[in-house]
Write a protein that holds these residues in place. Structure first.
Motif, PDB file in Angstrom:
ATOM      1  N   SER A 131      72.972  80.975  21.811  1.00  0.00           N
ATOM      2  CA  SER A 131      71.638  81.015  21.208  1.00  0.00           C
ATOM      3  C   SER A 131      71.659  81.359  19.720  1.00  0.00           C
ATOM      4  O   SER A 131      70.729  81.008  18.989  1.00  0.00           O
ATOM      5  CB  SER A 131      70.765  82.037  21.953  1.00  0.00           C
ATOM      6  OG  SER A 131      71.358  83.327  21.919  1.00  0.00           O
ATOM      7  N   ASN A 137      71.782  74.795  19.233  1.00  0.00           N
ATOM      8  CA  ASN A 137      70.698  75.493  18.550  1.00  0.00           C
ATOM      9  C   ASN A 137      70.764  75.323  17.042  1.00  0.00           C
ATOM     10  O   ASN A 137      69.730  75.376  16.355  1.00  0.00           O
ATOM     11  CB  ASN A 137      70.725  76.985  18.910  1.00  0.00           C
ATOM     12  CG  ASN A 137      70.015  77.269  20.223  1.00  0.00           C
ATOM     13  OD1 ASN A 137      69.689  76.348  20.968  1.00  0.00           O
ATOM     14  ND2 ASN A 137      69.784  78.528  20.515  1.00  0.00           N
ATOM     15  N   LEU A 140      69.009  72.092  16.507  1.00  0.00           N
ATOM     16  CA  LEU A 140      67.562  72.298  16.711  1.00  0.00           C
ATOM     17  C   LEU A 140      66.945  73.047  15.527  1.00  0.00           C
ATOM     18  O   LEU A 140      65.806  72.775  15.137  1.00  0.00           O
ATOM     19  CB  LEU A 140      67.336  73.087  18.001  1.00  0.00           C
ATOM     20  CG  LEU A 140      67.690  72.367  19.315  1.00  0.00           C
ATOM     21  CD1 LEU A 140      67.543  73.312  20.499  1.00  0.00           C
ATOM     22  CD2 LEU A 140      66.826  71.128  19.518  1.00  0.00           C
ATOM     23  N   ARG A 141      67.718  73.968  14.953  1.00  0.00           N
ATOM     24  CA  ARG A 141      67.225  74.728  13.798  1.00  0.00           C
ATOM     25  C   ARG A 141      67.037  73.815  12.596  1.00  0.00           C
ATOM     26  O   ARG A 141      66.059  73.941  11.845  1.00  0.00           O
ATOM     27  CB  ARG A 141      68.215  75.846  13.464  1.00  0.00           C
ATOM     28  CG  ARG A 141      67.667  76.897  12.488  1.00  0.00           C
ATOM     29  CD  ARG A 141      68.674  78.009  12.264  1.00  0.00           C
ATOM     30  NE  ARG A 141      68.997  78.695  13.510  1.00  0.00           N
ATOM     31  CZ  ARG A 141      70.195  78.649  14.095  1.00  0.00           C
ATOM     32  NH1 ARG A 141      71.167  77.942  13.549  1.00  0.00           N
ATOM     33  NH2 ARG A 141      70.412  79.302  15.211  1.00  0.00           N
ATOM     34  N   GLN A 147      64.613  77.122  19.384  1.00  0.00           N
ATOM     35  CA  GLN A 147      66.007  77.352  19.804  1.00  0.00           C
ATOM     36  C   GLN A 147      66.011  78.315  20.990  1.00  0.00           C
ATOM     37  O   GLN A 147      65.956  79.531  20.801  1.00  0.00           O
ATOM     38  CB  GLN A 147      66.827  77.932  18.656  1.00  0.00           C
ATOM     39  CG  GLN A 147      66.889  77.024  17.437  1.00  0.00           C
ATOM     40  CD  GLN A 147      66.032  77.533  16.293  1.00  0.00           C
ATOM     41  OE1 GLN A 147      66.101  78.701  15.941  1.00  0.00           O
ATOM     42  NE2 GLN A 147      65.221  76.658  15.708  1.00  0.00           N
TER      43      GLN A 147
END
Length: 296
Positions: A131, A137, A140-141, A147
Protein backbone atom coordinates in the motif's frame (compact mmCIF):
# COMPACT_ATOMS: atom_id res chain seq x y z
CA UNK A 1 17.37 -72.73 -19.05
CA UNK A 2 14.47 -70.65 -20.31
CA UNK A 3 12.75 -70.98 -16.91
CA UNK A 4 15.84 -69.64 -15.12
CA UNK A 5 16.05 -66.72 -17.53
CA UNK A 6 12.36 -65.99 -17.01
CA UNK A 7 12.81 -65.98 -13.21
CA UNK A 8 15.83 -63.70 -13.59
CA UNK A 9 13.77 -61.29 -15.69
CA UNK A 10 11.03 -61.27 -13.06
CA UNK A 11 13.58 -60.52 -10.30
CA UNK A 12 14.95 -57.56 -12.27
CA UNK A 13 11.43 -56.35 -13.01
CA UNK A 14 10.52 -56.40 -9.29
CA UNK A 15 13.77 -54.62 -8.40
CA UNK A 16 13.01 -51.82 -10.87
CA UNK A 17 9.44 -51.27 -9.69
CA UNK A 18 10.29 -51.68 -5.99
CA UNK A 19 11.17 -47.98 -5.37
CA UNK A 20 7.86 -46.82 -6.87
CA UNK A 21 5.79 -49.42 -5.02
CA UNK A 22 7.56 -48.78 -1.71
CA UNK A 23 7.15 -45.04 -2.18
CA UNK A 24 3.44 -45.54 -2.84
CA UNK A 25 2.96 -47.54 0.34
CA UNK A 26 5.21 -45.42 2.58
CA UNK A 27 4.26 -41.92 1.41
CA UNK A 28 0.66 -42.41 0.25
CA UNK A 29 -1.21 -45.46 1.49
CA UNK A 30 0.25 -45.58 5.02
CA UNK A 31 -0.36 -41.84 5.74
CA UNK A 32 -3.87 -42.12 4.29
CA UNK A 33 -4.81 -45.09 6.49
CA UNK A 34 -3.13 -43.43 9.49
CA UNK A 35 -5.15 -40.25 8.93
CA UNK A 36 -8.39 -42.21 8.99
CA UNK A 37 -7.37 -43.82 12.29
CA UNK A 38 -6.17 -40.52 13.81
CA UNK A 39 -9.47 -38.81 12.86
CA UNK A 40 -11.21 -41.00 15.48
CA UNK A 41 -8.79 -39.97 18.23
CA UNK A 42 -7.70 -37.02 20.33
CA UNK A 43 -3.97 -36.54 19.77
CA UNK A 44 -1.64 -33.59 20.36
CA UNK A 45 1.67 -35.07 19.06
CA UNK A 46 2.98 -35.39 22.64
CA UNK A 47 0.80 -37.99 24.36
CA UNK A 48 -0.64 -41.23 23.07
CA UNK A 49 -3.78 -40.95 20.89
CA UNK A 50 -7.09 -41.41 22.75
CA UNK A 51 -9.98 -43.01 20.86
CA UNK A 52 -13.06 -40.72 20.96
CA UNK A 53 -15.17 -42.20 18.15
CA UNK A 54 -17.07 -39.76 15.94
CA UNK A 55 -16.62 -36.77 18.24
CA UNK A 56 -14.26 -34.99 15.83
CA UNK A 57 -16.75 -35.35 12.98
CA UNK A 58 -19.66 -34.12 15.11
CA UNK A 59 -17.62 -31.11 16.17
CA UNK A 60 -16.60 -30.55 12.56
CA UNK A 61 -20.15 -30.09 11.29
CA UNK A 62 -21.02 -27.77 14.20
CA UNK A 63 -17.99 -25.52 13.75
CA UNK A 64 -18.87 -22.27 11.87
CA UNK A 65 -15.20 -21.79 10.96
CA UNK A 66 -15.29 -24.99 8.92
CA UNK A 67 -18.24 -23.69 6.91
CA UNK A 68 -16.38 -20.42 6.31
CA UNK A 69 -13.35 -22.38 5.08
CA UNK A 70 -15.55 -24.41 2.77
CA UNK A 71 -17.18 -21.26 1.34
CA UNK A 72 -13.79 -19.62 0.76
CA UNK A 73 -12.44 -22.77 -0.86
CA UNK A 74 -15.40 -22.94 -3.24
CA UNK A 75 -15.01 -19.22 -3.97
CA UNK A 76 -11.42 -19.69 -5.13
CA UNK A 77 -12.41 -22.74 -7.19
CA UNK A 78 -15.32 -20.96 -8.92
CA UNK A 79 -13.43 -17.68 -9.37
CA UNK A 80 -10.04 -18.93 -10.59
CA UNK A 81 -10.72 -22.14 -12.54
CA UNK A 82 -12.93 -20.71 -15.35
CA UNK A 83 -10.62 -17.70 -15.76
CA UNK A 84 -7.46 -19.83 -15.74
CA UNK A 85 -8.69 -22.38 -18.29
CA UNK A 86 -10.43 -19.76 -20.47
CA UNK A 87 -7.45 -17.38 -20.68
CA UNK A 88 -5.09 -20.34 -21.23
CA UNK A 89 -7.18 -21.52 -24.18
CA UNK A 90 -7.21 -17.99 -25.63
CA UNK A 91 -3.42 -17.63 -25.31
CA UNK A 92 -2.79 -21.11 -26.71
CA UNK A 93 -4.98 -20.31 -29.71
CA UNK A 94 -3.09 -17.04 -30.24
CA UNK A 95 0.32 -18.75 -30.00
CA UNK A 96 -0.78 -21.40 -32.48
CA UNK A 97 -0.75 -18.90 -35.36
CA UNK A 98 1.76 -19.85 -38.06
CA UNK A 99 3.04 -16.35 -38.78
CA UNK A 100 3.41 -15.15 -35.17
CA UNK A 101 6.96 -13.90 -34.57
CA UNK A 102 8.78 -14.96 -31.41
CA UNK A 103 6.43 -17.79 -30.49
CA UNK A 104 9.16 -19.60 -28.58
CA UNK A 105 9.95 -16.48 -26.54
CA UNK A 106 6.29 -15.96 -25.63
CA UNK A 107 5.91 -19.60 -24.59
CA UNK A 108 8.93 -19.31 -22.30
CA UNK A 109 7.69 -16.03 -20.78
CA UNK A 110 4.23 -17.47 -20.11
CA UNK A 111 5.65 -20.69 -18.61
CA UNK A 112 8.28 -19.11 -16.32
CA UNK A 113 5.87 -18.12 -13.48
CA UNK A 114 4.83 -21.77 -13.12
CA UNK A 115 8.34 -22.89 -12.10
CA UNK A 116 8.57 -20.26 -9.33
CA UNK A 117 7.66 -21.53 -5.86
CA UNK A 118 4.22 -20.29 -4.70
CA UNK A 119 5.69 -18.73 -1.55
CA UNK A 120 8.16 -16.69 -3.64
CA UNK A 121 5.35 -15.70 -6.01
CA UNK A 122 3.27 -14.54 -3.04
CA UNK A 123 6.17 -12.50 -1.67
CA UNK A 124 6.65 -10.82 -5.07
CA UNK A 125 2.98 -9.84 -5.22
CA UNK A 126 3.08 -8.59 -1.63
CA UNK A 127 5.72 -6.10 -2.77
CA UNK A 128 3.85 -5.23 -5.97
CA UNK A 129 0.58 -4.57 -4.08
CA UNK A 130 2.18 -2.94 -1.04
CA UNK A 131 0.00 0.00 0.00
CA UNK A 132 2.92 2.43 0.55
CA UNK A 133 5.66 1.61 -1.97
CA UNK A 134 4.08 -1.01 -4.26
CA UNK A 135 4.07 -0.74 -8.04
CA UNK A 136 0.27 -0.93 -8.36
CA UNK A 137 -0.42 1.87 -5.89
CA UNK A 138 2.40 3.90 -7.43
CA UNK A 139 0.65 3.76 -10.80
CA UNK A 140 -2.69 4.60 -9.19
CA UNK A 141 -1.05 7.57 -7.45
CA UNK A 142 0.26 8.88 -10.78
CA UNK A 143 -3.26 8.68 -12.23
CA UNK A 144 -4.73 10.39 -9.13
CA UNK A 145 -6.81 7.33 -8.30
CA UNK A 146 -7.47 5.86 -4.82
CA UNK A 147 -4.67 3.64 -3.47
CA UNK A 148 -6.31 0.90 -1.39
CA UNK A 149 -4.63 -1.07 1.39
CA UNK A 150 -4.84 -4.35 -0.51
CA UNK A 151 -3.97 -6.70 2.33
CA UNK A 152 -6.09 -4.96 4.97
CA UNK A 153 -9.35 -5.87 3.26
CA UNK A 154 -10.55 -9.45 2.85
CA UNK A 155 -12.32 -8.80 -0.46
CA UNK A 156 -9.29 -7.09 -2.01
CA UNK A 157 -7.00 -9.83 -0.71
CA UNK A 158 -9.22 -12.44 -2.39
CA UNK A 159 -8.93 -10.48 -5.63
CA UNK A 160 -5.12 -10.46 -5.35
CA UNK A 161 -5.06 -14.21 -4.65
CA UNK A 162 -7.15 -14.94 -7.75
CA UNK A 163 -4.84 -12.69 -9.78
CA UNK A 164 -1.74 -14.44 -8.44
CA UNK A 165 -3.28 -17.83 -9.22
CA UNK A 166 -3.89 -16.76 -12.80
CA UNK A 167 -0.38 -15.37 -13.19
CA UNK A 168 1.25 -18.49 -11.77
CA UNK A 169 -0.73 -21.20 -13.58
CA UNK A 170 -1.83 -19.84 -16.95
CA UNK A 171 1.54 -20.56 -18.60
CA UNK A 172 1.46 -24.27 -17.72
CA UNK A 173 -2.06 -24.80 -19.03
CA UNK A 174 -1.29 -22.73 -22.13
CA UNK A 175 1.59 -25.07 -23.05
CA UNK A 176 -0.63 -28.14 -22.58
CA UNK A 177 -3.46 -26.71 -24.67
CA UNK A 178 -1.01 -25.51 -27.31
CA UNK A 179 0.27 -29.08 -27.69
CA UNK A 180 -3.32 -30.21 -28.26
CA UNK A 181 -3.97 -27.46 -30.81
CA UNK A 182 -0.85 -28.39 -32.77
CA UNK A 183 -2.15 -31.93 -33.18
CA UNK A 184 -5.26 -30.73 -35.04
CA UNK A 185 -4.92 -31.36 -38.76
CA UNK A 186 -5.00 -28.14 -40.86
CA UNK A 187 -7.24 -29.94 -43.36
CA UNK A 188 -10.24 -29.31 -41.08
CA UNK A 189 -9.64 -25.56 -41.21
CA UNK A 190 -9.04 -25.61 -44.97
CA UNK A 191 -12.36 -27.40 -45.50
CA UNK A 192 -14.07 -24.83 -43.27
CA UNK A 193 -12.51 -21.99 -45.32
CA UNK A 194 -13.86 -23.52 -48.51
CA UNK A 195 -17.33 -23.59 -46.98
CA UNK A 196 -16.94 -19.94 -45.94
CA UNK A 197 -16.76 -20.56 -42.21
CA UNK A 198 -15.78 -17.68 -39.92
CA UNK A 199 -13.15 -17.83 -37.14
CA UNK A 200 -15.93 -18.37 -34.61
CA UNK A 201 -17.31 -21.34 -36.58
CA UNK A 202 -13.78 -22.80 -36.75
CA UNK A 203 -13.29 -22.39 -33.03
CA UNK A 204 -16.72 -23.72 -32.06
CA UNK A 205 -16.89 -26.72 -34.40
CA UNK A 206 -13.22 -27.63 -34.94
CA UNK A 207 -10.84 -26.20 -32.34
CA UNK A 208 -12.91 -26.66 -29.20
CA UNK A 209 -14.15 -30.26 -29.82
CA UNK A 210 -10.69 -31.50 -30.85
CA UNK A 211 -8.90 -29.91 -27.89
CA UNK A 212 -11.38 -31.15 -25.26
CA UNK A 213 -9.08 -33.99 -23.99
CA UNK A 214 -6.37 -31.47 -23.07
CA UNK A 215 -9.05 -29.06 -21.83
CA UNK A 216 -10.47 -31.74 -19.54
CA UNK A 217 -7.01 -32.48 -18.12
CA UNK A 218 -6.44 -28.77 -17.45
CA UNK A 219 -9.85 -28.46 -15.83
CA UNK A 220 -9.23 -31.37 -13.44
CA UNK A 221 -5.78 -30.09 -12.51
CA UNK A 222 -6.95 -26.49 -12.05
CA UNK A 223 -9.81 -27.56 -9.77
CA UNK A 224 -7.53 -29.70 -7.61
CA UNK A 225 -4.96 -26.88 -7.37
CA UNK A 226 -7.68 -24.42 -6.34
CA UNK A 227 -9.05 -26.80 -3.72
CA UNK A 228 -5.65 -27.10 -2.04
CA UNK A 229 -5.14 -23.33 -1.82
CA UNK A 230 -2.75 -22.79 1.08
CA UNK A 231 0.46 -20.90 0.25
CA UNK A 232 -1.18 -17.61 -0.72
CA UNK A 233 -3.50 -17.69 2.31
CA UNK A 234 -0.53 -18.29 4.60
CA UNK A 235 1.62 -15.48 3.13
CA UNK A 236 -1.03 -12.82 2.45
CA UNK A 237 -2.79 -13.38 5.77
CA UNK A 238 0.21 -13.32 8.07
CA UNK A 239 0.26 -9.51 8.37
CA UNK A 240 -3.42 -9.16 9.30
CA UNK A 241 -5.13 -11.73 11.53
CA UNK A 242 -8.64 -10.43 10.78
CA UNK A 243 -8.12 -10.76 7.02
CA UNK A 244 -6.56 -14.19 7.44
CA UNK A 245 -9.55 -15.43 9.40
CA UNK A 246 -11.89 -14.20 6.65
CA UNK A 247 -9.98 -15.73 3.70
CA UNK A 248 -8.92 -19.03 5.31
CA UNK A 249 -9.48 -22.19 3.26
CA UNK A 250 -9.88 -25.84 4.24
CA UNK A 251 -6.24 -26.63 3.40
CA UNK A 252 -5.10 -23.77 5.65
CA UNK A 253 -7.49 -24.88 8.41
CA UNK A 254 -6.10 -28.43 8.34
CA UNK A 255 -2.56 -27.08 8.68
CA UNK A 256 -3.43 -24.66 11.48
CA UNK A 257 -5.39 -27.16 13.57
CA UNK A 258 -2.79 -29.88 13.16
CA UNK A 259 0.49 -27.98 13.51
CA UNK A 260 -0.41 -24.75 15.35
CA UNK A 261 -3.08 -25.90 17.80
CA UNK A 262 -1.79 -29.52 17.87
CA UNK A 263 -5.27 -30.97 17.34
CA UNK A 264 -4.21 -33.75 14.99
CA UNK A 265 -7.40 -35.77 15.42
CA UNK A 266 -9.61 -32.82 14.53
CA UNK A 267 -7.33 -31.82 11.64
CA UNK A 268 -7.36 -35.38 10.31
CA UNK A 269 -11.17 -35.44 10.41
CA UNK A 270 -11.28 -32.26 8.35
CA UNK A 271 -8.68 -33.72 5.97
CA UNK A 272 -10.84 -36.81 5.43
CA UNK A 273 -13.93 -34.70 4.68
CA UNK A 274 -11.83 -32.47 2.42
CA UNK A 275 -10.50 -35.52 0.53
CA UNK A 276 -14.03 -36.86 0.07
CA UNK A 277 -15.17 -33.51 -1.38
CA UNK A 278 -12.28 -33.44 -3.87
CA UNK A 279 -12.87 -37.10 -4.74
CA UNK A 280 -16.59 -36.47 -5.34
CA UNK A 281 -15.85 -33.51 -7.63
CA UNK A 282 -13.29 -35.58 -9.55
CA UNK A 283 -15.75 -38.46 -9.98
CA UNK A 284 -18.42 -36.04 -11.25
CA UNK A 285 -15.92 -34.66 -13.74
CA UNK A 286 -15.04 -38.13 -14.99
CA UNK A 287 -18.71 -39.01 -15.39
CA UNK A 288 -19.49 -35.71 -17.09
CA UNK A 289 -16.61 -35.93 -19.56
CA UNK A 290 -18.51 -38.56 -21.54
CA UNK A 291 -20.91 -35.85 -22.71
CA UNK A 292 -18.40 -33.27 -23.96
CA UNK A 293 -14.88 -34.72 -24.30
CA UNK A 294 -14.02 -36.15 -27.74
CA UNK A 295 -11.02 -38.49 -27.83
CA UNK A 296 -11.29 -39.51 -31.47
Amino acid sequence: MQLQRKHKDWIWAYLFIAPTVLGLYIFFLYPMVSSVFISFTKWNHLSAPQYIGLSNYKRLFQDPTIWLEFKNTMFFVLASVPLTVGISLFLANALNKKHLLGKGVFRTIFFLPYVILPVITAQIFMIVFNSRYGLVNGLLRIMNLPQPAWFSNALLTRFVIVLVTLWASIGYFTVILLAGLQNISPQYYEACDIDGGSWWVKFLHITFPLVTPQLFFCLVLAIINSFKMFDYIFVFGKSNVIVRENIRTMAFGIYERGFTYLEMGYASAEAIIFSLIVLSVTILQNVGQKHWVHYS
